[in-house]
Structures are given as structure tokens and as C-alpha cells.
Design a protein around this motif. Sequence first.
Motif, PDB file in Angstrom:
ATOM      1  N   SER A 239       0.466  -1.434  -0.241  1.00 42.79           N
ATOM      2  CA  SER A 239      -0.139  -0.147  -0.305  1.00 42.79           C
ATOM      3  C   SER A 239       0.759   1.530  -0.156  1.00 42.79           C
ATOM      4  N   LYS A 240       0.067   2.708  -0.893  1.00 43.75           N
ATOM      5  CA  LYS A 240       0.992   3.359  -0.853  1.00 43.75           C
ATOM      6  C   LYS A 240       1.022   4.824   0.816  1.00 43.75           C
ATOM      7  N   LEU A 241       1.801   4.576   1.065  1.00 38.01           N
ATOM      8  CA  LEU A 241       1.893   6.116   1.983  1.00 38.01           C
ATOM      9  C   LEU A 241       2.626   7.304   1.889  1.00 38.01           C
ATOM     10  N   THR A 242       1.850   8.559   2.592  1.00 37.53           N
ATOM     11  CA  THR A 242       2.914   9.459   2.644  1.00 37.53           C
ATOM     12  C   THR A 242       3.999   9.602   3.710  1.00 37.53           C
ATOM     13  N   VAL A 243       5.202  10.019   2.274  1.00 40.92           N
ATOM     14  CA  VAL A 243       6.197  10.287   3.851  1.00 40.92           C
ATOM     15  C   VAL A 243       6.522  11.418   3.265  1.00 40.92           C
ATOM     16  N   SER A 244       6.889  12.347   4.632  1.00 38.58           N
ATOM     17  CA  SER A 244       7.401  13.970   4.668  1.00 38.58           C
ATOM     18  C   SER A 244       8.465  14.434   5.717  1.00 38.58           C
ATOM     19  N   GLY A 245       9.527  15.676   4.959  1.00 41.52           N
ATOM     20  CA  GLY A 245      10.418  15.953   5.841  1.00 41.52           C
ATOM     21  C   GLY A 245       9.898  17.200   6.674  1.00 41.52           C
ATOM     22  N   VAL A 246       9.486  17.131   7.864  1.00 39.85           N
ATOM     23  CA  VAL A 246       8.738  18.780   8.345  1.00 39.85           C
ATOM     24  C   VAL A 246      10.767  19.578   8.962  1.00 39.85           C
ATOM     25  N   LEU A 247      10.805  20.346   8.724  1.00 38.09           N
ATOM     26  CA  LEU A 247      11.922  21.145   8.615  1.00 38.09           C
ATOM     27  C   LEU A 247      12.059  21.791   9.827  1.00 38.09           C
ATOM     28  N   GLY A 248      10.485  21.993  10.567  1.00 36.34           N
ATOM     29  CA  GLY A 248      10.751  23.495  11.625  1.00 36.34           C
ATOM     30  C   GLY A 248       8.795  23.774  11.411  1.00 36.34           C
ATOM     31  N   LYS A 249       9.203  24.461  12.042  1.00 38.89           N
ATOM     32  CA  LYS A 249       7.044  24.288  12.564  1.00 38.89           C
ATOM     33  C   LYS A 249       7.340  26.728  13.361  1.00 38.89           C
ATOM     34  N   THR A 250       6.128  27.072  12.516  1.00 42.58           N
ATOM     35  CA  THR A 250       6.091  28.460  13.056  1.00 42.58           C
ATOM     36  C   THR A 250       4.350  28.617  13.324  1.00 42.58           C
ATOM     37  N   GLU A 251       4.200  29.821  13.854  1.00 46.22           N
ATOM     38  CA  GLU A 251       2.805  30.224  13.967  1.00 46.22           C
ATOM     39  C   GLU A 251       3.397  32.087  12.987  1.00 46.22           C
ATOM     40  N   ALA A 252       2.639  32.452  12.457  1.00 43.42           N
ATOM     41  CA  ALA A 252       2.128  34.205  11.828  1.00 43.42           C
ATOM     42  C   ALA A 252       0.604  34.156  11.855  1.00 43.42           C
ATOM     43  N   SER A 253       0.407  35.666  12.018  1.00 43.69           N
ATOM     44  CA  SER A 253      -0.555  35.955  12.112  1.00 43.69           C
ATOM     45  C   SER A 253      -1.289  35.936  10.135  1.00 43.69           C
ATOM     46  N   LEU A 254      -2.867  36.126  10.238  1.00 46.87           N
ATOM     47  CA  LEU A 254      -3.433  36.096   8.469  1.00 46.87           C
ATOM     48  C   LEU A 254      -2.591  37.165   7.940  1.00 46.87           C
ATOM     49  N   GLY A 255      -2.256  38.383   8.229  1.00 49.25           N
ATOM     50  CA  GLY A 255      -2.215  39.866   8.018  1.00 49.25           C
ATOM     51  C   GLY A 255      -0.230  39.428   7.294  1.00 49.25           C
ATOM     52  N   ASP A 256       0.838  39.008   8.592  1.00 47.88           N
ATOM     53  CA  ASP A 256       2.060  39.164   8.081  1.00 47.88           C
ATOM     54  C   ASP A 256       1.739  37.594   6.562  1.00 47.88           C
ATOM     55  N   ILE A 257       1.543  36.432   6.976  1.00 46.85           N
ATOM     56  CA  ILE A 257       1.222  35.585   5.130  1.00 46.85           C
ATOM     57  C   ILE A 257       0.345  36.677   4.125  1.00 46.85           C
ATOM     58  N   LEU A 258      -0.350  37.569   4.178  1.00 49.26           N
ATOM     59  CA  LEU A 258      -0.583  38.114   3.564  1.00 49.26           C
ATOM     60  C   LEU A 258      -0.572  39.680   2.700  1.00 49.26           C
ATOM     61  N   ASN A 259       0.920  39.729   3.713  1.00 49.51           N
ATOM     62  CA  ASN A 259       1.924  41.028   3.621  1.00 49.51           C
ATOM     63  C   ASN A 259       3.692  40.063   2.560  1.00 49.51           C
ATOM     64  N   MET A 260       3.426  39.149   3.120  1.00 52.83           N
ATOM     65  CA  MET A 260       4.915  37.893   2.432  1.00 52.83           C
ATOM     66  C   MET A 260       5.501  38.874   0.809  1.00 52.83           C
ATOM     67  N   LYS A 261       6.659  38.795   0.607  1.00 53.51           N
ATOM     68  CA  LYS A 261       7.554  39.188  -0.476  1.00 53.51           C
ATOM     69  C   LYS A 261       8.371  38.089  -0.530  1.00 53.51           C
ATOM     70  N   VAL A 262       9.129  38.498  -1.675  1.00 58.42           N
ATOM     71  CA  VAL A 262       9.823  37.401  -2.550  1.00 58.42           C
ATOM     72  C   VAL A 262      11.569  38.256  -1.559  1.00 58.42           C
ATOM     73  N   ASP A 263      11.868  36.935  -0.266  1.00 59.08           N
ATOM     74  CA  ASP A 263      13.108  37.554   0.003  1.00 59.08           C
ATOM     75  C   ASP A 263      13.391  37.365   1.408  1.00 59.08           C
ATOM     76  N   ASP A 264      11.348  37.591   1.982  1.00 61.65           N
ATOM     77  CA  ASP A 264      10.992  37.744   2.759  1.00 61.65           C
ATOM     78  C   ASP A 264      11.993  36.262   3.836  1.00 61.65           C
ATOM     79  N   VAL A 265      11.875  36.971   5.297  1.00 57.55           N
ATOM     80  CA  VAL A 265      12.760  35.014   5.837  1.00 57.55           C
ATOM     81  C   VAL A 265      11.599  34.492   7.307  1.00 57.55           C
ATOM     82  N   ILE A 266      11.851  33.129   7.397  1.00 58.80           N
ATOM     83  CA  ILE A 266      10.572  32.633   7.800  1.00 58.80           C
ATOM     84  C   ILE A 266      11.366  32.355   9.141  1.00 58.80           C
ATOM     85  N   ILE A 267      11.410  32.283  10.402  1.00 64.88           N
ATOM     86  CA  ILE A 267      12.016  31.914  11.097  1.00 64.88           C
ATOM     87  C   ILE A 267      10.706  30.769  11.963  1.00 64.88           C
TER      88      ILE A 267
END
Length: 332
Positions: A265-293
Motif C-alpha cells: 500500500s502507498k503511504l505519504t512520507v514528508s520531512g518537516v524542517l520546522g514550524k512557526t506561527e504567523a498571523s493572517l496579515g503577515d502571510i498576506l504581506n509576505m514578499k520575495v526574499d522575506d525570511v521565516i524564523i
Amino acid sequence: MAEVLSQSQIDELLNNLNSGEIDIQEIESHSKEKKVKEYDFRSPKKITKETVNLLNGIYESYCRSISSSLTSMLRFMCDVTVEQIEESIFHEYNNALDDYVLMGLINVKYPDETVSDNQILIEVSKSLSFVIIDRLLGGSGEESNFTRDYTDIELSLLGNLLKQIISPMGNSWESTIGMKTELSKIETNSRFIQSINYNDTVLIIVLNATLSQATGKITICIPTNILDEIFKKADAFSKSNIKKKNSDQNYENQKEAIMKTLKVSKLTVSGVLGKTEASLGDILNMKVDDVIILDKNYNSDIDVNVDGEKWFEGKWGTKKSKGVIKISKIIH
């Protein structure tokens, strides 16, 4: 059991021989004639030759076991062998016993933890028992001709010895059924034994015991009722084991078939580098070259999830221009 002559009958026989009323030559001629064994059709034999052969093998093994036990307990060479096995009626066996006996009543416990209502009897001849007492009390183990009853101290010593020689009896039946035998009580008067009816058919196993220079008999009396019970239990236990074995085999086959299906049977394998939390406003205002901690250091292990569940931890890297994860820990 063979017919046992009383002392008066023996004296009468000797007197007749001395007086000439009985001719020795006539007796010898009769002894050379072909003997015919009478068969009583009203009380046919219940024990087959196959059963006798089986019991002979079981109790030969038992003899080897108690020979070593007696040798270690009495500290001199002991040898026990099977002398004969024959079918009899209990009252005939009981009537042939002396007035004072050492009789052990044996309980039989089956693998299903049930205890038989019937009992096996074991009788140690008086000559043999007094040799054992003498040896246990520090003597040389010489034979004696005591005709008295046993004292309480002697019965205590013999009771401990009977426990030691009765315990291996159950182990000797291991090839047939894994039962246990233990001493229930000791009787010094065979007329008080009520666990076997007087007209019951029994199997008498006579063991010949040689303790250094002394010899004696150990007699085992097994009612045919308990033999039938043992063989029925053994047959049922054997069928139960076969059924359980087949059931276990079916279970293993089903398990193997299920695992074989699951493995493809087929299973989905994923690697998680890390997690963080952000507000909806931060996500809508993200631009190229922005850094996520993220919540992990750059050299920390990353989580490897299988269908959303964490199964492994590993190190992130590249191989042939492709991202790879090297497993470093398995999460159970």
C-alpha cells in the motif's frame, strides 16, 4: 496376584512331604506337564498387552529415576527394576498384604488442574522400609525381621522418603500426559483403604529394590478406572493441542496474508524542517526574499512523518542535486 500360602498351609505341606503322603517325584512329573492357565469368562481381562507394554516402559523410566533418588538419599548404591506387571482384583491384592504395611495413597493431578477421584497406591515391603529407616538414622542398612508396627518418628522419616519417590512418577508419564503425582496420606493398615472398591480391577506393578546387600519389593497398585481416565485425558489433551496448533497456523497464515497486502500500500512520507506561527496579515504581506524564523536550529534533526504521524528523525542533506534525509532515529 499369585496365591499366597498361610503358615499353617506351609507347615501342613512340609509334614506331608516328610511323612511320605505326598510323592516328590509325582510333584516333579506334574510340574513338567504343559500348564494350562484357566480363564474366567465372568471376569474377563480389561488390560491389553499394548497397555502392559506401555506401562512397562513408563515404570522402567520411573525405576531409573527413583534409583538415583534413593542412592543420593541413603548414600549407598540402590537399584530398582520392574519385576512384573499383572492384572488382579483389589481384594486379592489386599488380602495378600501383611498386617502391618507402609502404604502411600497418591493423588493424581491432570494438566487442566483437576484432581482424580481415584488414587494410586504404593506399598513398600516391611523388610525394605526398616533397612531405609536404619540407614536414615545413621546405621549400615542391615536387614531386620521386625514384625511390629511403625513408630511416629519412623513414619515421619518414611513419609518424607515416599514424597521424594512419588513425585517423579508423574514425570514418567510425560510421554502420555503431563500429570503430577503427590502423596496424600500414609496408611499402616491396608484394610482401612476405601479409595478403591474391593471388587475393582487393578493393575499390580511389582518393583524389585536392591539397597546395597538388602533386597525388597515396592508394589504399585493402579485401578483400571484411573487408567481409563488418564488415557481419555491424554486423548482429549492431544486433540486440543492439534486443534490449537491448527488454529495458530491459520492465524499466522492470515496475518502473513494481511501484512503482504499492507506492505504494497502507498503511504505519504514528508520531512518537516520546522514550524512557526504567523498571523493572517503577515502571510498576506509576505514578499520575495522575506525570511521565516522556524522553531528549530539549523543543525537540529528534522521530523519524518508517515501519513501525518512522526515515525523517524533524520538529517537534511543533498545527493545528486536532490534533497535527501538520512534517518538517525526510529520513533516507536
